[in-house]
Motif scaffolding. Structure first.
Motif, PDB file in Angstrom:
ATOM      1  N   ASN A  46      39.678  56.789  42.662  1.00 25.88           N
ATOM      2  CA  ASN A  46      38.412  57.008  43.359  1.00 25.88           C
ATOM      3  C   ASN A  46      37.752  55.662  43.650  1.00 25.88           C
ATOM      4  N   LYS A  47      38.234  55.008  44.671  1.00 27.59           N
ATOM      5  CA  LYS A  47      37.809  53.636  44.954  1.00 27.59           C
ATOM      6  C   LYS A  47      36.345  53.518  45.367  1.00 27.59           C
ATOM      7  N   LYS A  48      35.745  54.579  45.876  1.00 27.89           N
ATOM      8  CA  LYS A  48      34.370  54.500  46.366  1.00 27.89           C
ATOM      9  C   LYS A  48      33.335  54.968  45.343  1.00 27.89           C
ATOM     10  N   ASP A  49      33.745  55.171  44.122  1.00 30.32           N
ATOM     11  CA  ASP A  49      32.835  55.616  43.071  1.00 30.32           C
ATOM     12  C   ASP A  49      32.122  54.404  42.474  1.00 30.32           C
ATOM     13  N   HIS A  50      31.079  53.953  43.151  1.00 27.02           N
ATOM     14  CA  HIS A  50      30.419  52.705  42.767  1.00 27.02           C
ATOM     15  C   HIS A  50      29.584  52.849  41.497  1.00 27.02           C
ATOM     16  N   SER A  51      29.042  54.033  41.227  1.00 28.74           N
ATOM     17  CA  SER A  51      28.255  54.195  40.012  1.00 28.74           C
ATOM     18  C   SER A  51      29.149  54.114  38.779  1.00 28.74           C
ATOM     19  N   SER A  52      30.360  54.628  38.865  1.00 28.91           N
ATOM     20  CA  SER A  52      31.295  54.493  37.750  1.00 28.91           C
ATOM     21  C   SER A  52      31.763  53.054  37.598  1.00 28.91           C
ATOM     22  N   ARG A  53      31.875  52.345  38.705  1.00 28.40           N
ATOM     23  CA  ARG A  53      32.260  50.931  38.660  1.00 28.40           C
ATOM     24  C   ARG A  53      31.183  50.122  37.931  1.00 28.40           C
ATOM     25  N   ARG A  54      29.927  50.442  38.189  1.00 25.72           N
ATOM     26  CA  ARG A  54      28.831  49.756  37.508  1.00 25.72           C
ATOM     27  C   ARG A  54      28.883  50.053  36.010  1.00 25.72           C
ATOM     28  N   GLY A  55      29.158  51.311  35.654  1.00 28.40           N
ATOM     29  CA  GLY A  55      29.288  51.665  34.247  1.00 28.40           C
ATOM     30  C   GLY A  55      30.437  50.931  33.583  1.00 28.40           C
ATOM     31  N   LEU A  56      31.536  50.782  34.315  1.00 28.11           N
ATOM     32  CA  LEU A  56      32.691  50.042  33.789  1.00 28.11           C
ATOM     33  C   LEU A  56      32.312  48.593  33.501  1.00 28.11           C
ATOM     34  N   LEU A  57      31.591  47.971  34.406  1.00 26.37           N
ATOM     35  CA  LEU A  57      31.183  46.585  34.201  1.00 26.37           C
ATOM     36  C   LEU A  57      30.252  46.447  32.999  1.00 26.37           C
ATOM     37  N   LYS A  58      29.389  47.433  32.774  1.00 26.69           N
ATOM     38  CA  LYS A  58      28.520  47.404  31.595  1.00 26.69           C
ATOM     39  C   LYS A  58      29.341  47.534  30.317  1.00 26.69           C
ATOM     40  N   LEU A  59      30.343  48.411  30.321  1.00 26.90           N
ATOM     41  CA  LEU A  59      31.202  48.572  29.146  1.00 26.90           C
ATOM     42  C   LEU A  59      31.983  47.293  28.860  1.00 26.90           C
ATOM     43  N   ILE A  60      32.478  46.653  29.904  1.00 23.28           N
ATOM     44  CA  ILE A  60      33.228  45.407  29.732  1.00 23.28           C
ATOM     45  C   ILE A  60      32.329  44.323  29.143  1.00 23.28           C
ATOM     46  N   GLY A  61      31.089  44.248  29.608  1.00 24.04           N
ATOM     47  CA  GLY A  61      30.147  43.272  29.074  1.00 24.04           C
ATOM     48  C   GLY A  61      29.834  43.512  27.610  1.00 24.04           C
ATOM     49  N   HIS A  62      29.666  44.780  27.259  1.00 19.61           N
ATOM     50  CA  HIS A  62      29.396  45.138  25.864  1.00 19.61           C
ATOM     51  C   HIS A  62      30.578  44.760  24.971  1.00 19.61           C
ATOM     52  N   ARG A  63      31.789  45.079  25.421  1.00 19.65           N
ATOM     53  CA  ARG A  63      32.981  44.728  24.654  1.00 19.65           C
ATOM     54  C   ARG A  63      33.124  43.218  24.522  1.00 19.65           C
ATOM     55  N   LYS A  64      32.790  42.499  25.577  1.00 15.78           N
ATOM     56  CA  LYS A  64      32.882  41.039  25.551  1.00 15.78           C
ATOM     57  C   LYS A  64      31.949  40.451  24.496  1.00 15.78           C
ATOM     58  N   ARG A  65      30.727  40.986  24.413  1.00 20.03           N
ATOM     59  CA  ARG A  65      29.778  40.504  23.407  1.00 20.03           C
ATOM     60  C   ARG A  65      30.257  40.814  21.996  1.00 20.03           C
ATOM     61  N   LEU A  67      33.390  41.201  21.050  1.00 17.22           N
ATOM     62  CA  LEU A  67      34.531  40.322  20.783  1.00 17.22           C
ATOM     63  C   LEU A  67      34.078  38.906  20.438  1.00 17.22           C
ATOM     64  N   ALA A  68      33.026  38.435  21.099  1.00 16.75           N
ATOM     65  CA  ALA A  68      32.493  37.104  20.779  1.00 16.75           C
ATOM     66  C   ALA A  68      31.959  37.079  19.353  1.00 16.75           C
ATOM     67  N   TYR A  69      31.326  38.170  18.928  1.00 20.54           N
ATOM     68  CA  TYR A  69      30.818  38.258  17.561  1.00 20.54           C
ATOM     69  C   TYR A  69      31.969  38.225  16.554  1.00 20.54           C
ATOM     70  N   VAL A  70      33.020  38.998  16.798  1.00 22.32           N
ATOM     71  CA  VAL A  70      34.163  39.029  15.892  1.00 22.32           C
ATOM     72  C   VAL A  70      34.832  37.665  15.839  1.00 22.32           C
ATOM     73  N   GLN A  71      34.952  37.003  16.982  1.00 22.50           N
ATOM     74  CA  GLN A  71      35.573  35.681  17.030  1.00 22.50           C
ATOM     75  C   GLN A  71      34.754  34.663  16.240  1.00 22.50           C
ATOM     76  N   LYS A  72      33.432  34.774  16.328  1.00 18.75           N
ATOM     77  CA  LYS A  72      32.558  33.861  15.600  1.00 18.75           C
ATOM     78  C   LYS A  72      32.678  34.067  14.094  1.00 18.75           C
ATOM     79  N   GLU A  73      32.846  35.320  13.674  1.00 17.29           N
ATOM     80  CA  GLU A  73      32.943  35.636  12.251  1.00 17.29           C
ATOM     81  C   GLU A  73      34.302  35.242  11.668  1.00 17.29           C
ATOM     82  N   SER A  74      35.378  35.615  12.346  1.00 15.72           N
ATOM     83  CA  SER A  74      36.713  35.333  11.810  1.00 15.72           C
ATOM     84  C   SER A  74      37.716  35.220  12.952  1.00 15.72           C
TER      85      SER A  74
END
Length: 89
Positions: A46-65, A67-74
């Motif tokens: 579903n290439k034109k589902d832009h609201s889901s694309r925005r949600g995906l980008l938010k999830l990726i950002g959350h995971r990135k943060r 992962l940065a925390y885990v990397q900082k700890e160990s």
């Protein structure tokens, strides 16, 4: 697209740090990765589902943060986690 209760329990049991752990960074990253993978498959079809694309980008950002925390700890724990999940190259 949401994770089923059974799949959540499988992820929690395989990534938990101790027996009663349900919300550690490892578990959260594993659940976010599962949601990101499912949403990516949805967006391939579903290439034109832009609201889901925005949600995906938010999830990726959350995971990135997280992962940065885990990397900082160990660093070793971080390397093991990304290898196990198959992310980051």
């Amino acid at each position: 697209m949401a994770l089923t209760q059974q799949r959540k329990q499988e992820l929690i049991s395989s990534y938990q740090v101790h027996e009663t752990d349900t919300g550690s960074a490892d578990v959260q990253i594993a659940m976010l990765t599962e949601r990101i993978n499912r949403l990516s498959e949805h967006l391939q079809a579903n290439k034109k589902d832009h609201s889901s694309r925005r949600g995906l980008l938010k999830l990726i950002g959350h995971r990135k943060r997280l992962l940065a925390y885990v990397q900082k700890e160990s660093r070793e724990k971080y390397q093991a986690l990304i290898g196990r999940l198959g992310i980051r190259g």
